[in-house]
Design an enzyme around this catalytic site. Structure first.
Site, mmCIF file in Angstrom:
data_model
loop_
_atom_site.group_PDB
_atom_site.id
_atom_site.type_symbol
_atom_site.label_atom_id
_atom_site.label_comp_id
_atom_site.label_asym_id
_atom_site.label_seq_id
_atom_site.Cartn_x
_atom_site.Cartn_y
_atom_site.Cartn_z
ATOM 1 N N ASP A 206 32.581 5.438 -19.462
ATOM 2 C CA ASP A 206 32.078 4.102 -19.142
ATOM 3 C C ASP A 206 30.846 3.799 -19.994
ATOM 4 O O ASP A 206 29.917 4.618 -20.060
ATOM 5 C CB ASP A 206 31.717 4.019 -17.657
ATOM 6 N N GLU A 250 34.753 -2.118 -19.325
ATOM 7 C CA GLU A 250 34.132 -1.203 -20.283
ATOM 8 C C GLU A 250 34.472 0.248 -19.991
ATOM 9 O O GLU A 250 33.809 1.164 -20.497
ATOM 10 C CB GLU A 250 32.604 -1.384 -20.272
#
Length: 362
Positions: A206, A250
């Site tokens: 992430d 993301e």
């Protein structure tokens, strides 16, 4: 037993299955779309059989065959190897050494070969993906102009079919595999790891402070960050069976077959190092580049898999990712270490409680 350091020894049958899955083809049932194209090719050209083959680890293999059943090992024909090397239509006729071809390619053992035609199959970037092979038995008559054009059209149909499959399993922004593919492939790799008795690792990645990056630099710049990270991850995950996917937003997920905890951590560290080398400045900070946090989990043995499933593995990797964020971001945490930290914390609590009880009781 194959492992991350020596996966070239993977059996051809497993390499073939992995390659099929990467094309979005089922490795456990016949692909009727490609089969129909090959069957139509045979009917129109008066051929005995046709196949679609691709290069795999350790050689080349037939993925789909019309005109009979695929025999193991599913090695491709000598004509396929020649077409892959020449990257152009190959025609071989006359006195074919049929027995020699059959020794290499058991699938052809019931065909008295008299001629072979190979058509290279390319992807949109003009990279050769495989070969459509057409096999003749008995007297062979050179193709007419109409038959040659049709042969080319059948090859293009295979190319179009593969493109459509790719679109259905790829993320349009990063061109990584999408979440749909991830979920299907995770279950496939789980079964393969259990069958082969090899370790299987999962990683969740992430981007740190990504919302702040988007709010400051804009969504287009944010997309460029995701594409850059996706390229680094994909480049690092090129081993047979590795699957790098965009999980959402993301966040990325990576499936690492035949990879133990140490190798998984080393690979993620390599990805972090290569991403850091891009030196992408974070506009939300005066002195920071964009980084990512990562959580990993590994099932090293069959008994580990007996008490878990794919969903629980992703939850474990996500828990390790959360811990990486909690301890400062730009970290890589393995779930095993997270368990160790939790156990040490429990031990401290128990020790402290016992000490208080001892003090209270004199």
């Amino acid at each position: 037993m194959p492992d991350r350091k020596n996966d070239i020894n993977m059996p051809l049958s497993e390499s073939r299955k992995i390659s099929m899955e990467r094309f979005g083809l089922s490795s456990e049932s016949k692909d009727y779309n490609l089969y129909r194209i090959l069957n139509l090719t045979c009917q129109f050209l008066g051929a005995k059989a046709a196949s679609f083959s691709i290069p795999v680890r350790g050689g080349s293999a037939i993925l789909v065959f019309a005109g009979g059943e695929i025999q193991e090992p599913a090695t491709a024909s000598a004509g396929c190897i020649s077409t892959l090397a020449n990257r152009e239509i190959t025609v071989i006729s006359g006195s074919l050494p049929a027995d020699e071809w059959a020794k290499r390619c058991p699938t052809l053992s019931n065909i008295a070969l008299s001629a072979y035609i190979g058509v290279p199959i390319f992807n949109p970037e003009s990279v050769i993906q495989g070969v459509m092979s057409v096999f003749y038995e008995g007297e062979f008559t050179p193709l007419t102009q109409d038959q040659t054009l049709a042969l080319n059209d059948f090859g293009r149909l295979i190319e179009d079919s593969l493109v459509m499959r790719s679109l259905s399993i790829r993320d349009p922004l990063t061109q990584m595999f999408n979440r749909r593919y991830l979920e299907e492939q995770a279950n496939t790799e789980w079964r393969r790891a259990f069958r082969l008795q090899v370790p299987l690792s999962f990683a969740m990645i992430d981007v740190d402070h990504f919302k702040l990056f988007n709010d400051t630099a804009g969504h287009q710049a944010g997309d460029e960050v995701l594409i850059s990270l996706a390229n680094v991850i994909s480049k690092a995950c090129q081993r047979a069976g590795d699957s790098a996917c965009r999980f959402g937003g993301e966040e990325f997920a990576v499936i690492l077959p035949m990879t133990d905890a140490a190798d998984a951590e080393a690979l993620m560290a390599k990805i972090a190092q290569e991403f850091a080398a891009l030196s992408i400045s974070h506009p939300g900070f005066s002195d920071k580049n964009v980084t990512f946090s990562c959580g990993i989990t590994t099932k090293a043995h069959a008994e580990d898999m007996d008490s878990a499933d794919v969903k629980s593995c992703f939850l474990e990797a996500d828990s390790a990712l959360y811990k990486a964020k909690e301890i400062g971001r730009n970290k890589i945490v393995h779930y095993e270490k997270l368990l160790s930290l939790r156990l040490n914390k429990v031990r401290k609590i128990v020790w402290h409680s016992l000490r208080l009880i001892k003090i209270a009781t004199g």
